[in-house]
Scaffold this motif. Structure first.
Motif, PDB file in Angstrom:
ATOM      1  N   LEU A   1      64.595  51.719  87.113  1.00  0.00           N
ATOM      2  CA  LEU A   1      63.436  52.184  86.363  1.00  0.00           C
ATOM      3  C   LEU A   1      62.806  51.064  85.555  1.00  0.00           C
ATOM      4  N   GLY A   2      61.488  51.020  85.547  1.00  0.00           N
ATOM      5  CA  GLY A   2      60.767  50.106  84.679  1.00  0.00           C
ATOM      6  C   GLY A   2      60.845  50.581  83.242  1.00  0.00           C
ATOM      7  N   ALA A   3      60.425  49.724  82.336  1.00  0.00           N
ATOM      8  CA  ALA A   3      60.430  50.062  80.909  1.00  0.00           C
ATOM      9  C   ALA A   3      59.578  51.305  80.658  1.00  0.00           C
ATOM     10  N   GLY A   4      60.126  52.243  79.907  1.00  0.00           N
ATOM     11  CA  GLY A   4      59.397  53.449  79.548  1.00  0.00           C
ATOM     12  C   GLY A   4      59.194  54.443  80.677  1.00  0.00           C
ATOM     13  N   LYS A   5      59.915  54.316  81.774  1.00  0.00           N
ATOM     14  CA  LYS A   5      59.732  55.199  82.931  1.00  0.00           C
ATOM     15  C   LYS A   5      60.804  56.278  82.992  1.00  0.00           C
ATOM     16  N   MET A   6      60.478  57.355  83.731  1.00  0.00           N
ATOM     17  CA  MET A   6      61.388  58.475  83.909  1.00  0.00           C
ATOM     18  C   MET A   6      61.256  58.966  85.348  1.00  0.00           C
ATOM     19  N   THR A   7      62.376  59.379  85.941  1.00  0.00           N
ATOM     20  CA  THR A   7      62.350  59.960  87.279  1.00  0.00           C
ATOM     21  C   THR A   7      63.515  60.926  87.428  1.00  0.00           C
ATOM     22  N   SER A   8      63.457  61.726  88.475  1.00  0.00           N
ATOM     23  CA  SER A   8      64.561  62.650  88.735  1.00  0.00           C
ATOM     24  C   SER A   8      64.808  62.720  90.229  1.00  0.00           C
ATOM     25  N   HIS A   9      66.017  63.144  90.547  1.00  0.00           N
ATOM     26  CA  HIS A   9      66.424  63.259  91.946  1.00  0.00           C
ATOM     27  C   HIS A   9      67.660  64.145  92.007  1.00  0.00           C
ATOM     28  N   GLY A  10      67.843  64.786  93.129  1.00  0.00           N
ATOM     29  CA  GLY A  10      69.103  65.485  93.313  1.00  0.00           C
ATOM     30  C   GLY A  10      68.954  66.883  93.833  1.00  0.00           C
TER      31      GLY A  10
END
Length: 118
Positions: free
Chosen positions: A55-64
């Motif tokens: 992840l880049g700075a200040g980023k958010m992601t989800s998976h699963g």
């Protein structure tokens, strides 16, 4: 940023959980890129989820797509930041989902804070 109730509208989410499974959401609140490894373990010791999030700075992601209620969660970075905790969400009644989504945030002070969502 409030995270409760936002699991399906997170920017960068690459899966939805309308099928009754849960996701892992990772947020990087540092000022640089980070790789955050997450492993979710079931009550029988089986790995239910294992992934490295870049992840880049200040980023958010989800998976699963975790379909079994987890027992433990382990998160760590290549720089030695780590946190392990027992899966035990205590969300208000209005969050009626099972299993709950697992979230974690990496902070600038090199701490990882766990949280839960639907």
């Amino acid at each position: 940023m409030a995270t409760a109730g936002c699991g399906s509208v997170l920017p960068g989410s690459d899966t939805g959980n309308s099928d009754g499974s849960s996701e892992v959401t990772v947020e990087n609140r540092t000022t640089s890129e980070a790789e955050i490894a997450v492993r979710v373990i079931g009550s029988d010791g089986e790995t239910l989820f294992s992934r490295i999030f870049a992840l880049g700075a200040g980023k958010m992601t989800s998976h699963g797509a975790i379909e079994t209620t987890p027992a433990r969660v382990h998160a760590f970075t290549a720089t030695g930041v780590s946190h392990a905790w027992r899966y035990d969400p205590e969300l208000p009644v209005e969050f009626d989902c099972e299993p709950k989504d697992i979230g974690l945030t990496l902070y600038r002070d090199n701490t990882i804070e766990p949280w839960y969502d639907c």
